[in-house]
Every structure is written in C-alpha cells, then in structure tokens.
Enzyme design. Structure first.
Site, PDB file in Angstrom:
ATOM      1  N   ARG A 127      20.021   8.904   7.706  1.00 49.74           N
ATOM      2  CA  ARG A 127      20.869   7.742   7.427  1.00 49.74           C
ATOM      3  C   ARG A 127      22.224   7.881   8.126  1.00 49.74           C
ATOM      4  O   ARG A 127      22.738   6.907   8.670  1.00 49.74           O
ATOM      5  CB  ARG A 127      21.053   7.589   5.906  1.00 49.74           C
ATOM      6  CG  ARG A 127      19.769   7.061   5.227  1.00 49.74           C
ATOM      7  CD  ARG A 127      20.004   5.670   4.740  1.00 49.74           C
ATOM      8  NE  ARG A 127      18.815   4.938   4.351  1.00 49.74           N
ATOM      9  CZ  ARG A 127      18.392   4.757   3.107  1.00 49.74           C
ATOM     10  NH1 ARG A 127      19.014   5.325   2.109  1.00 49.74           N
ATOM     11  NH2 ARG A 127      17.344   4.002   2.866  1.00 49.74           N
TER      12      ARG A 127
ATOM     13  N   LYS B 207       5.680   1.364  -8.199  1.00 52.41           N
ATOM     14  CA  LYS B 207       6.051   0.217  -9.025  1.00 52.41           C
ATOM     15  C   LYS B 207       5.637  -1.105  -8.409  1.00 52.41           C
ATOM     16  O   LYS B 207       6.218  -1.567  -7.443  1.00 52.41           O
ATOM     17  CB  LYS B 207       7.563   0.210  -9.225  1.00 52.41           C
ATOM     18  CG  LYS B 207       8.005   1.090 -10.353  1.00 52.41           C
ATOM     19  CD  LYS B 207       9.316   0.566 -10.902  1.00 52.41           C
ATOM     20  CE  LYS B 207      10.202   1.693 -11.350  1.00 52.41           C
ATOM     21  NZ  LYS B 207      11.586   1.529 -10.935  1.00 52.41           N
TER      22      LYS B 207
ATOM     23  N   GLY C 130      12.240   4.220   1.437  1.00 48.10           N
ATOM     24  CA  GLY C 130      12.809   5.548   1.237  1.00 48.10           C
ATOM     25  C   GLY C 130      11.743   6.627   1.154  1.00 48.10           C
ATOM     26  O   GLY C 130      11.783   7.622   1.878  1.00 48.10           O
TER      27      GLY C 130
ATOM     28  N   GLY D  25      13.760  -1.431  -0.107  1.00 42.71           N
ATOM     29  CA  GLY D  25      13.863  -2.703  -0.805  1.00 42.71           C
ATOM     30  C   GLY D  25      14.457  -3.786   0.089  1.00 42.71           C
ATOM     31  O   GLY D  25      14.019  -4.936   0.065  1.00 42.71           O
TER      32      GLY D  25
HETATM   33  P1  ADP Z   1       9.176   3.390  -0.903  1.00 48.59           P
HETATM   34  O1  ADP Z   1      10.389   4.149  -1.379  1.00 48.59           O
HETATM   35  O2  ADP Z   1       8.701   3.864   0.436  1.00 48.59           O
HETATM   36  O3  ADP Z   1       9.359   1.899  -0.975  1.00 48.59           O
HETATM   37  P2  ADP Z   1       7.964   3.525  -3.490  1.00 48.59           P
HETATM   38  O4  ADP Z   1       9.268   3.947  -4.070  1.00 48.59           O
HETATM   39  O5  ADP Z   1       7.470   2.183  -3.808  1.00 48.59           O
HETATM   40  O6  ADP Z   1       7.974   3.746  -1.902  1.00 48.59           O
HETATM   41  O7  ADP Z   1       6.824   4.503  -3.991  1.00 48.59           O
HETATM   42  C1  ADP Z   1       6.766   5.858  -3.735  1.00 48.59           C
HETATM   43  C2  ADP Z   1       6.233   6.608  -4.911  1.00 48.59           C
HETATM   44  O8  ADP Z   1       4.936   6.154  -5.278  1.00 48.59           O
HETATM   45  C3  ADP Z   1       6.093   8.067  -4.573  1.00 48.59           C
HETATM   46  O9  ADP Z   1       6.884   8.818  -5.465  1.00 48.59           O
HETATM   47  C4  ADP Z   1       4.607   8.336  -4.766  1.00 48.59           C
HETATM   48  O10 ADP Z   1       4.324   9.599  -5.300  1.00 48.59           O
HETATM   49  C5  ADP Z   1       4.201   7.263  -5.732  1.00 48.59           C
HETATM   50  N1  ADP Z   1       2.752   7.045  -5.728  1.00 48.59           N
HETATM   51  C6  ADP Z   1       1.964   6.649  -4.725  1.00 48.59           C
HETATM   52  N2  ADP Z   1       0.675   6.609  -5.102  1.00 48.59           N
HETATM   53  C7  ADP Z   1       0.633   7.010  -6.401  1.00 48.59           C
HETATM   54  C8  ADP Z   1      -0.416   7.165  -7.367  1.00 48.59           C
HETATM   55  N3  ADP Z   1      -1.675   6.929  -7.069  1.00 48.59           N
HETATM   56  N4  ADP Z   1      -0.065   7.573  -8.593  1.00 48.59           N
HETATM   57  C9  ADP Z   1       1.233   7.824  -8.904  1.00 48.59           C
HETATM   58  N5  ADP Z   1       2.258   7.694  -8.046  1.00 48.59           N
HETATM   59  C10 ADP Z   1       1.968   7.283  -6.806  1.00 48.59           C
HETATM   60 MG    MG Z   2      11.128   4.581  -3.346  1.00 50.43          MG
END
Ligand code: ADP
Ligand code: MG
Length: 394
Positions: free
Chosen positions: A38, A198, A352, A375
């Site tokens: 970053r 989420k 992230g 986001g």
């Molecule tokens: P980003 O930050 O790239 O937008 P998110 O914050 O939406 O991604 O999601 C990332 C999280 O989702 C990670 O901590 C990952 O471990 C979790 N995750 C992915 N698949 C699973 C799963 N099947 N069960 C539980 N957690 C999961």
């Molecule tokens: Mg995230």
C-alpha cells in the site's frame, strides 16, 4: 459535466498539500509491517508532488483502532516511508489539533509531515464538518490517492475536499481508468469469480454481476449460503442462514438473465485448525453432518478452470477457501494460476485478503490490474463511482 482533475493535469507547485494517502499496510501479529504494498503504490504520487516543490502533509489510517491506541500508530509507516525517501525527513505529528503551529509554518520542502492515525479521532468516521475544516486549514490543496478508502464517507475522504481545491493522485487515476475501461464494454465471455466469507458485503455486487457477466463463479464461505439455498446439507460450514432467501432470489434472477452462477460441485472438508491432514474431497450432496467445507474440490477446480481459460474479461475478488491454513489454499492458488495463464483476457484482481493470498506469487505482472481496493473496488464496479471520487469532482 464535472470531472476529476488529476495531479499530472493540474499545474500546481510550491503548495502545502494535504495528501489523503493509503498507508493501511497489513500488520504482523506483533504489529510490525507484514506487507507494505500500500505504501509503495502511493510512492509515484508522493514523488510527483515532491518534485514540484510541494510540502506534503499525509493523512492516513492504519487498521481499525478503537480510539487512540499506540499499537496502531503510524510510526512504522513513517519509518518505512523514510527508507523509500531517504533524502527527506519524515515526521510523525502526534496530534495535529494540539501541535505547535510552528511545526506546520516552518515545514521545509525536504520535510514530510505524517499525521498520526486519523482513525484515532472519532470525528473522522463521523465526517464531522468542524474536524474536516481543521484538517483543511493545514494546507492549500487536497489530493486523494487512497482508492481503497473511496467508498468511505469519512472526513479525510469526503469532508476535506469540500473546503479546498481537490485533485486525484496517480494511483487513483490508474484504478479509476483501468477498471472503468474494463467494465464499460467488457469483452465476452466476461467471468467473475467471487469468494470470501461474508456474503452480506458482496450480495448486491453479485446481483449486479449477474447483469454484467456471462459467468459468476462462486467459491469460499459464501458459496455455502448458495449451496444451502439449493437445499444441500452443509454441516458446520460457514453460512449466513438469514441470506439464504436472497441467495435463492439471485439464482432465479441469474437464470432469467442467462447468466450462469456456477457453484462448487465438490468441496474439501476438514478441520480448520489442522494443517497436517489435508482434508477430504466430497460431492456437495454428500457433505456429512457436522463437516466443515473449507475449499473447492478438484471437480470444481476443473470446471472453474475451463471457464476462466475461455474468458476475455475476468474479475476476481475473494479467496475460494480458508487459505490461511495451507491445507485449504489449493483452490485459491488454482484460481490465481488459471487467471495468470489466460493472457488473452483483461484481468482485474482486488481485495485485502485476496491480495494477501497471492502477494508473494510469481506471474503477478501477468494480471492486467491488481487493485488496491477491496470493498472500494467492488462498490466501484457496482455503482460506477464512489463517494470519495464524487467529492473530487469540481
Ligand atoms: P477480500 O478481503 O479479498 O475481499 P474477504 O474478506 O471477503 O476477501 O474474505 C476472505 C476470508 O474468507 C478469508 O479470511 C478466508 O479464510 C475466508 N474464507 C474463504 N473460504 C472460506 C470457507 N470455506 N470457510 C470459511 N472461511 C472462508
Ligand atoms: Mg477481507
């Protein structure tokens, strides 16, 4: 029509510049810097402004402190910034509200001031107008180069630019121009891969993607909510049961739009806290009671891989498995390699955790655009603009 002026179009020199920077580095458990991408991404803007003899006052947040908390001090950032800009003195301003006014008045061109974590001030998140005015009073112009913050209606993002001539930085320019160009007229097939945990934060985007994309590949924790909507037993897997109805509605909508929402047909089940045992692949209609689905299975990888290989436009956000445990990161690695190997496609990857999952990998240069926004990138794709971007339009 009002539009953003970027710093390389504006001809300002010798100004006091309040730079909304993105120094939100990922931290190790002992609060040292784990990855400073970053900071590096903001260097072109910082160097450009310095070259034009401007005096920089940087504003940024780090992590999510609840009030003033020394663990989240920008001290680590100041030190790293100085390593990248060794001929400049980089000073942390502990509290700009009570600081000696001389500190700002006597700032030289060879000095960069960095205000302490702006989230230490509760006014920041409230977009308090008196607070914004106090920030604005420190400088002559405002520059925003924190794309990843632009979906936030906070003081340093949307408040301050109301009171100063406001410009976009070079990172902001690259993010806005690349993403806009890619999604305005996407070359087909357009494939979106959405993972993560989420579903709540991504469900409206998935809705929008069903209108834009030809295929929406869903993995990770949020796929479980869709599997549930289909009536599968998902054991103790991560699931947001209150979103199942919404997921079902999306599947129905997608069918009407002839968009394929592709869900996992097999998953890796296992113990999230155990990395010795690599887990077991089962079909989605055979998930045992009490089992936890933590990654996409081999058949799903093959299916996703075939679709990604034919894509001309690819957007990826969200790991498709619990990648923090190496036993469950194979699906995410697979998606990464499938995208990197499709050199015919324009590819955008952001988020992230997504970036954390791939940051140390080879071939990153083969991805068209690695967005600093998570986001922010998703909301930008969904809405075509963001509050922090609108705030710069004059
Ligand atoms: P980003 O930050 O790239 O937008 P998110 O914050 O939406 O991604 O999601 C990332 C999280 O989702 C990670 O901590 C990952 O471990 C979790 N995750 C992915 N698949 C699973 C799963 N099947 N069960 C539980 N957690 C999961
Ligand atoms: Mg995230």
């Amino acid at each position: 029509m009002s539009k953003i002026t970027y710093i390389d179009e504006a001809q300002f020199k010798n100004k006091r510049v309040l730079l909304r920077a993105d120094f939100d580095v990922s931290l190790n458990p002992n609060y040292t810097i784990a990855d400073d991408a970053r900071i590096r991404n903001n260097l072109p803007t910082i160097q450009y402004l310095l070259k034009n003899h401007n005096r920089l006052i940087c504003v940024a947040k780090l992590d999510r402190p609840k009030g003033r908390d020394s663990k989240f001090s920008l001290k680590v950032v100041v030190k790293r910034l100085h390593q990248y800009l060794p001929v400049y003195k980089v000073k942390l301003v502990d509290d700009f509200l009570s600081a000696d006014k001389k500190l700002f008045a006597n700032q030289t061109e060879k000095e960069i001031l960095v205000l302490e974590n702006i989230r230490f001030y509760p006014e920041e998140k409230k977009n308090d107008s008196r607070f914004s005015k106090k920030l604005a009073a420190l400088s002559d112009v405002y520059v925003n180069d924190a794309f990843a913050m632009c979906h936030r209606t906070e003081s340093s993002v949307v408040g301050v630019p109301r009171y100063l001539p406001a410009y976009g930085g070079l990172l902001l320019k690259r993010e806005i121009e690349t993403i806009t160009k890619t999604i305005k007229k996407p070359k087909k097939p357009f494939v979106a891969i959405i993972g993560g945990a989420k579903i709540e934060t991504k469900i409206t985007l998935i809705g929008k993607l069903t209108e834009m994309a030809d295929y929406v590949l869903v993995g990770g924790g949020l796929a479980n909510t869709f599997l549930c909507a289909h009536g599968y037993e998902i054991g103790k897997s991560y699931c947001e049961y209150e979103k199942v109805a919404k997921a079902r509605q999306l599947l129905f909508l997608a069918a009407q739009k002839h968009t394929a929402i592709v869900l996992p047909s097999d998953v890796v089940i296992g113990d999230p806290n155990n990395s010795e045992n690599g887990g077991k692949v089962v079909k989605v209609d055979q998930i045992p009671r009490g089992a936890v689905a933590l990654d996409i299975g081999s058949e799903t990888k093959a299916k996703f891989g075939a679709i990604i290989a034919k894509a001309k436009t690819i957007i990826w956000n969200g790991p498709v498995g619990y990648f923090e445990n190496p036993a469950f990161r194979r699906g995410t690695d697979f998606v990464y390699y499938a995208i990197a190997h499709n050199q015919e496609a324009t590819s955008i990857v952001g988020g992230g955790d997504t970036l954390a999952a791939i940051s140390s990998k080879e071939y990153l240069g083969k991805i068209t655009h690695v967005s600093t926004g998570g986001g922010a990138m998703l909301e930008f794709i969904e809405k075509g603009t963001l509050p922090g971007i609108e705030a710069l339009k004059k």
